[in-house]
Structures are given as C-alpha cells and as structure tokens.
Design a protein around this motif. Sequence first.
Motif, PDB file in Angstrom:
ATOM      1  N   ASN A   1       0.814  -1.212   0.000  1.00  0.00           N
ATOM      2  CA  ASN A   1       0.000   0.000   0.000  1.00  0.00           C
ATOM      3  C   ASN A   1       0.848   1.263   0.000  1.00  0.00           C
ATOM      4  N   ASP A   2       2.042   1.160  -0.590  1.00  0.00           N
ATOM      5  CA  ASP A   2       2.909   2.329  -0.777  1.00  0.00           C
ATOM      6  C   ASP A   2       3.362   2.981   0.521  1.00  0.00           C
ATOM      7  N   ILE A   3       3.534   2.172   1.542  1.00  0.00           N
ATOM      8  CA  ILE A   3       4.074   2.706   2.796  1.00  0.00           C
ATOM      9  C   ILE A   3       5.496   2.179   2.965  1.00  0.00           C
ATOM     10  N   LEU A   4       6.427   3.116   3.115  1.00  0.00           N
ATOM     11  CA  LEU A   4       7.830   2.743   3.290  1.00  0.00           C
ATOM     12  C   LEU A   4       8.012   2.129   4.682  1.00  0.00           C
ATOM     13  N   VAL A   5       8.711   1.000   4.752  1.00  0.00           N
ATOM     14  CA  VAL A   5       8.941   0.362   6.046  1.00  0.00           C
ATOM     15  C   VAL A   5      10.422   0.458   6.399  1.00  0.00           C
ATOM     16  N   VAL A   6      10.686   0.921   7.619  1.00  0.00           N
ATOM     17  CA  VAL A   6      12.042   0.834   8.151  1.00  0.00           C
ATOM     18  C   VAL A   6      11.957  -0.104   9.347  1.00  0.00           C
ATOM     19  N   ASP A   7      12.961  -0.966   9.508  1.00  0.00           N
ATOM     20  CA  ASP A   7      12.876  -1.900  10.633  1.00  0.00           C
ATOM     21  C   ASP A   7      14.217  -2.072  11.320  1.00  0.00           C
ATOM     22  N   THR A   8      14.144  -2.655  12.500  1.00  0.00           N
ATOM     23  CA  THR A   8      15.350  -2.883  13.304  1.00  0.00           C
ATOM     24  C   THR A   8      15.204  -4.222  14.018  1.00  0.00           C
ATOM     25  N   GLY A   9      16.280  -4.626  14.670  1.00  0.00           N
ATOM     26  CA  GLY A   9      16.243  -5.758  15.593  1.00  0.00           C
ATOM     27  C   GLY A   9      15.755  -7.038  14.950  1.00  0.00           C
ATOM     28  N   CYS A  10      14.920  -7.777  15.694  1.00  0.00           N
ATOM     29  CA  CYS A  10      14.451  -9.076  15.221  1.00  0.00           C
ATOM     30  C   CYS A  10      13.591  -8.953  13.970  1.00  0.00           C
ATOM     31  N   VAL A  11      12.879  -7.843  13.832  1.00  0.00           N
ATOM     32  CA  VAL A  11      12.032  -7.647  12.651  1.00  0.00           C
ATOM     33  C   VAL A  11      12.889  -7.644  11.394  1.00  0.00           C
ATOM     34  N   SER A  12      14.055  -6.987  11.490  1.00  0.00           N
ATOM     35  CA  SER A  12      14.870  -6.823  10.287  1.00  0.00           C
ATOM     36  C   SER A  12      15.335  -8.176   9.763  1.00  0.00           C
ATOM     37  N   VAL A  13      15.547  -9.127  10.660  1.00  0.00           N
ATOM     38  CA  VAL A  13      15.961 -10.463  10.219  1.00  0.00           C
ATOM     39  C   VAL A  13      14.775 -11.183   9.572  1.00  0.00           C
ATOM     40  N   ALA A  14      13.591 -11.019  10.182  1.00  0.00           N
ATOM     41  CA  ALA A  14      12.392 -11.682   9.657  1.00  0.00           C
ATOM     42  C   ALA A  14      12.100 -11.235   8.231  1.00  0.00           C
ATOM     43  N   THR A  15      12.122  -9.927   7.994  1.00  0.00           N
ATOM     44  CA  THR A  15      11.770  -9.429   6.661  1.00  0.00           C
ATOM     45  C   THR A  15      12.876  -9.740   5.656  1.00  0.00           C
ATOM     46  N   ALA A  16      14.126  -9.771   6.126  1.00  0.00           N
ATOM     47  CA  ALA A  16      15.220 -10.143   5.219  1.00  0.00           C
ATOM     48  C   ALA A  16      15.060 -11.605   4.791  1.00  0.00           C
ATOM     49  N   LYS A  17      14.697 -12.479   5.753  1.00  0.00           N
ATOM     50  CA  LYS A  17      14.512 -13.896   5.430  1.00  0.00           C
ATOM     51  C   LYS A  17      13.365 -14.083   4.435  1.00  0.00           C
ATOM     52  N   ALA A  18      12.378 -13.183   4.514  1.00  0.00           N
ATOM     53  CA  ALA A  18      11.228 -13.278   3.611  1.00  0.00           C
ATOM     54  C   ALA A  18      11.530 -12.669   2.244  1.00  0.00           C
ATOM     55  N   GLY A  19      12.774 -12.218   2.041  1.00  0.00           N
ATOM     56  CA  GLY A  19      13.164 -11.699   0.731  1.00  0.00           C
ATOM     57  C   GLY A  19      12.702 -10.278   0.457  1.00  0.00           C
ATOM     58  N   LEU A  20      12.384  -9.533   1.532  1.00  0.00           N
ATOM     59  CA  LEU A  20      11.849  -8.180   1.348  1.00  0.00           C
ATOM     60  C   LEU A  20      12.937  -7.105   1.361  1.00  0.00           C
ATOM     61  N   LYS A  21      14.196  -7.535   1.526  1.00  0.00           N
ATOM     62  CA  LYS A  21      15.270  -6.546   1.702  1.00  0.00           C
ATOM     63  C   LYS A  21      16.274  -6.554   0.569  1.00  0.00           C
ATOM     64  N   VAL A  22      15.815  -6.836  -0.628  1.00  0.00           N
ATOM     65  CA  VAL A  22      16.679  -6.697  -1.800  1.00  0.00           C
ATOM     66  C   VAL A  22      15.992  -5.688  -2.718  1.00  0.00           C
ATOM     67  N   PRO A  23      16.766  -4.989  -3.553  1.00  0.00           N
ATOM     68  CA  PRO A  23      16.138  -3.987  -4.438  1.00  0.00           C
ATOM     69  C   PRO A  23      15.013  -4.587  -5.287  1.00  0.00           C
ATOM     70  N   GLU A  24      15.145  -5.879  -5.651  1.00  0.00           N
ATOM     71  CA  GLU A  24      14.106  -6.518  -6.482  1.00  0.00           C
ATOM     72  C   GLU A  24      12.781  -6.645  -5.737  1.00  0.00           C
ATOM     73  N   ALA A  25      12.797  -6.518  -4.419  1.00  0.00           N
ATOM     74  CA  ALA A  25      11.559  -6.656  -3.637  1.00  0.00           C
ATOM     75  C   ALA A  25      10.567  -5.548  -3.950  1.00  0.00           C
TER      76      ALA A  25
END
Lengths: 625, 196
Positions: free
Chosen positions: A462-486
């Motif tokens: 929904n076009d909302i930029l997400v910034v994350d830290t801590g345990c969340v940042s690992v979760a979203t990275a594992k889900a493939g959301l932290k590469v430019p292609e995401a």
Amino acid sequence: MATFENVSITDDAALLLDKAHKDRVETVWDRHDAQQPQCGYCETGLSCRICIMGPCRIDPFGEGPQRGVCGADADIIVARNLCRMIAAGAASHSDHGRDLVEVLAAVAEGKAPGYRIRDEAKLKAVAAEYGLETEGKDTLALAGELADAMMEDYGMRRKCLTLVARAPEKRRQLWEKIGIIPRGIDRETSEMLHRTHMGVDNGWQSLLLQAMRNALSDGWGGSMIATEVSDILFGVPQPHPTTVNAGVLKKDQVNIVVHGHNPVVSEMILRACRSEQMLALAKEKGAAGINLAGVCCTGNELLMRHGIPMAGNHLMTELILSTGAVDMMLVDYQCIMPSLGAIAGCYHTLMISTSDKARFPNMEHCEFHPDNAENLARDLVARAVENFARRKQVYIPVEAVKAVGGFSVEAVVGALGGSPEPLAEAIKAGKIRGAVGIVGCNNPKIKHDYGHVTLTRRLIENDILVVDTGCVSVATAKAGLKVPEAIEMAGPGLKEICGALGIPPVLHLGSCVDNVRILVLASALANALGVDICDLPLAGAAPEWYSEKAATIGTYFVASGVFTVLGPMPPVTGSANVVGLLTEGLKDVVGATFAVEPDPEKAAVLIRRHIEEKRKALGIPALEI
Amino acid sequence: MKQVVVHPERCLGCMQCMVACAVAHSRSGRLYTALTEKPRPRPRIHVGAGLYQEGFPNRCRHCDPAPCQLACLAGAIFRHRETGTVFIDPDKCINCASCAMACPYGVIRFHEDPAAPPGKTVAVKCDNCDRRRAQGLVPACVEVCKSGALTYEEMDAAMGRKTAEVARSMSAGAEAAVSAPAIDLLMAVKKARLAL
C-alpha cells in the motif's frame, strides 16, 4: 510439545525445530507450553510484589480484594508495574550506551588497543552538538571530551539531555509544557523506581507521565548515545549486501556466532576472524575459512557496518545451535536465553559469556574489557578454530537468502541526494503514503515472524515505506523483502521511488538501540515539512514484542508523537483507566497513542487508516480506509 | 454439608491453589519448610490450560457412586458417610492404578506421601482437607483463591445462586453472568492471537 508446523513461518525454524526434538533438545516453545495457563493476575497487571506487606493481587471479578495491603487500587498497581517495566527497559539500553561511552573514554586515554575512532567526521559532528570546540583539536582529545560530556548526560547536572535538541522545536515545547523533558539518563530511571516504591507516587497519571520521561531519557539519551558512539568507534553504516537465515552457516568453514547486543565484543571478534594469523590457523586445521555470523542485535550491529550475515533472530537462537555447525557462540547481554548453555552441551559448541554484567549456566566466562579485548578475541577465535575438528553431524537445512542492510540516517539521506526533502516531496505527492517503523522482538505467543512479515508486506503493498530494526529486520530479510528486487512486492508509488533510488522497500536501520535512528529520521522529516512528529503520516509497530526494552521503545515512540501498534497485550488490562489513557487519553497529551492488535492484517488496516488521517490533516491527498 | 464448588469461568490460572494444596498436605503445613521436606509435598488439585490457555482447576468431584471406589480391588478407597468425602487408605493401596483408569477426571496421582508408609508409592487425591476442616478451617485451595473460582458453600445455596445468576442473564439486554472488563479484554486479545 511444540509442533514444527505451527510455530514459525520460516523453513529453517520448522526444520531445525524438528531436528532439535529428535535430539531431545527442549526449546522456548516447549517451555511456553509448559507454562500454560499463565497467571491471570500477572497478565492483567493486577499482582504486586513491590513490598513485603504483600505480595498482593486485585480480583478482577470484583468480589475478592480490590486493594493491596497498602491501599493501592487496580489503577495504581497496574501503573506501577508498567512503570517498572519501562524503567528496566530504559536501564538496559542506556547501560549498553554507557559501556560504549566507557570504551570511547578508554580509546581517548590510549587504553583500548584494537579500538579506534573509525569516523572522525561523526565524532566532530556529535561533539559540536555537545557544544565542544572541534576545530584544530586532536581527535583523541576530542573523543575524551565527548565521553566526559556524555557521562554528564547520565547524571543529574543537566536540566535537559543534550540530544533532545534533535527533536523538532514544537515537540520540545510540548515536553516542556507537560513536564517530561528528560534531565538525566540514570536520574529518570532512578526516579521512576523511587516513585513506584510503596507510598510515593500514587497518581496513576503522574506515574505514567514519569514513565514517558523515563522512556525519553533512553530514546533521546542512552540509546541515542549508544548508536552515535557505535558509529564513531566502528563506522557510520552504509548499505552492504549480506545474507540471512540458518543457511549462512558453512559446512566447510569454522562457524563463530555472536549473540547479544553490544558491538564492543563482536567488533573485536570480527577483527580477529579476519586476521591473517587466524585464517592460516583455520587452513591448517582443515577449514576453508572462518565464517562469522550473528544472531540477535549484536549481529545486526555487524551486519549494518560490515555486511556480516545473520543466522537468525530471537526465537532462532536455540535452533541455530541444533545445526551442530556452530563451533563457538559468544554472548554479551540482553535476550540471551539461559537455556543456551545446556543446549550447546548436546553438541560440540563452545559457549562463551563475555560481559562482567551477564553470567549464564553452562557457559565459560571470559570477560572482555577495553584493555584486553583485542588479545582475548584472538585467543577465543583460535579456540573456535581448534574446535572445528570436534564437529560431529552437521545439519544446515536451507540456502541463505540475500538482503541489503546498513541504512543509517546518513545513508538514507545520502541515497536521497543529501536532504530528506525528496522523501517529503514523495510523501506530499502521495507516491509514498507514509512510513512505518516496525521494531521489536519475537514472542512464542505469536507464530514466529508471522506478525513482522505479514504487516510489512501489507504496508509496502500500500505504498508505505517500512524501516525496521532488531528481530524484525531479520524476519523481513529472510522473507526476501530486503533486496532492491523486492520493489515488485511494493505498490506502484513506492516501487517507483525505491526503484529510482535502487533501494529495497524495507530498509534495515540496525539493532534495537538503533530505533533512535527512526526518531532522528522522523525529526528530519518533521523539520522538512515544518510540523511536529505527531503531524506526520508515520506509525510504529511491535508485532511480536516480548521484552521490557520493547515496552520502553514503544513508550518513547508514543511520547515522541508516533502512533504505535503492539501485537501482544502488555499487562495493563486490569485497569480500564490505564488502558484508556494509553489507547485514547495520550492523544491529548502527546498527540499519539498505543493500540493493541495481535492480527497483523488488522494492524495494517489500523496503520493505513492512521496514515491517511494524518495526510488529510496535513492537507495532502488522502484516501478513505 | 458445605462442599468445594468450582467456577471455571473465574479461574485466572495463577496456580495458587496447587501451592496451597501441597503445603496443606505437607508435614509442617508451612510453605517455607514444606519446600525442603522429603517426600516433597505435592498438590491434589491440578490447574490445566483450556483451548484459549485459560486456567481450569481440576479436582476430585467425590463422585457417588465413585468409579475409583468401584474399581479398587484392594478395598483401599472408601467414603466417609457424614461428609461424603472419598478417601484412599495409603496402607491398603497396592499402587495398581485401577482407580486412575476409572477416574473420568484424571485427578488421581501416584507418588510418595507423608501420610503413607515411608518409601511406598500410593494413589493420592483430594481429601477435601479433612484435617483443616476438623480445625474449623476451609479447604486450602478455597482459602487462597481470590478470584472466586473455588468456593466452599452449601450445595443448595450454590445452586440457588447459580439459578439466580442464569435467570438474570436471561433477561433482555442483560450482560453475561460473569463479566470483568480486565479479563474480557485480555481473553479477546488472546483469542484473536490464537486464532491466527
């Protein structure tokens, strides 16, 4: 017994939990099951253990006792308990900050071999904020002066913490008006504990005001100092490619995992892992190299600055050991389950505790101090290398996933071309609806990573930029959301902006002390638009929080004007007054409130609605949600 | 005759009843000293977790006829005529577990007990705190329960009270018989969480 299908959305957790059960390893989920039902008095915040006229509890059904022995009613007891939780969280993060200031002081005195000032520009910039003369001054002398000035922030000689000046002027005036300007980092925690002693502050509203001041003393004080000094000593993070999940462990290399929070130890371990001498030793012992990986926030610290891979977040810390592939795990403090030593005993893993403040059963204690850290790190890495030969069966069930980390405020502003204006413009134009900081832990009460990943997906869609830290940042990275292609998973506006900048739609801002980077970014945005933080289309969320530190973070978010949605319910339902204040009343006090919503799908709707309401109030294009 | 009545909708899962029960059946009858006794005193009431992880205090119903008594070939299980309490004689018990198999509520446990011959494992269950009642005290589990999940009252009075509660809840626009905002809110969040 926890079954591996229903505890996590991640493959590595499911497969490793299965392995752990086969190995007869008891995990956090098994212990959570064994604790059911959990005490309802404690869950509602209606039990009080503060003094020994008690312990007391209030009957929420209204027939049993309605006041503690001292006379405290449900409102007072719930408020006091919450306040102590927030004080403990502030103490934890701020004491972590203190350790960094002590290293900075030791570097200045030349008593910390191996540590140095990695970023002089940041040192000068922060020193200038502290009102120190920086021109023509020797770097180490300036570092010493800055360390002294920061130590003063911990004490009681100031009327206001130095870095509070970073908040927008309107916000500072508001804090001044309601009397919650933090004066000293330790002072506010100390006063919070004083006020919650029997027979001191028995106004549930005034207690909670002090809790906000206490949280601010962490957010704009101790935690902020922790982040800034880490940047000075170890470098300001810049985007780095990295990898995440249990697949970052290597079969043919020595695997060393750092766990905990403070980069003071992990940075020295990294240096040792990269030394020629250790790499030669590894080769001699038949390993292809030395692979350093992180779990928890000290891993995030290394990831942010060096692209070191992350093996997992809070609920993965036990499971990582059941790979049998970890030759040594080093821990410092916070969020380290005391079960780890016993689990490591089922494998060949060496467990090392490193902080004078934190001891654990079944671990070897090797204390790191600024003066011995360099040598001790080398000795321990050598022992990890020796231990490589003792490995038995290794089970690494998944391939690592790619991610990008390292978005400090400096890096984000750099990516935007040197000013937050372009972000403000994109928000005004509606290409980006707003921004959300998703932070906090894992909690066995919520399916592992489900809250983090689901909420993040719904927001970026929904076009909302997400910034994350801590345990969340690992979760979203594992889900493939932290590469430019995401950006393919993002809405059209966010996709356009992130695509043009070459950044992922989910930005990794660092460890849990680095939540302060979100405060700094929000302030920059508020200043760019000439408004207060609470006017911005922003929100915070902690979908799987568990710790006292997270309670403090949520509180400094709200006190700074950021609407914050919690997943698990804090222990406050025992007082309708406290619930009302946190979820509604605070709007009139600090312009923001808490909400509780365990379902991330519904939390996303709450947040989108909030963001569009803020947009409407700013007079920029808004949607009806 | 007063009896212990269980109101599961009021249980907060604090497990205070388990601690109090174990202490009441220890040699010393005091918490701090009971912790060091051998055999270690154990509770005869057991708090389980429901579908929504809400507490449920599970204790012997002193059924009549009692399936455990009918199943006991050794004749160790008997009923006290005046109080209706079903007792197990630890001297006669042969630890065969027939009673536990017959018990519909799963409230019979097997372990050493201060009242049993030293070293002998016997069947143990709720005795309605007969020793405490002889001293004019209420059963230990009831005494510590502050939320009203366990009460000690005349059965007729308890049933009458329940009838009145149900009747009131049936009135148009009435709220549920048991309503506590603190628990309602907590349970709503718990249910939402567990439904995920």
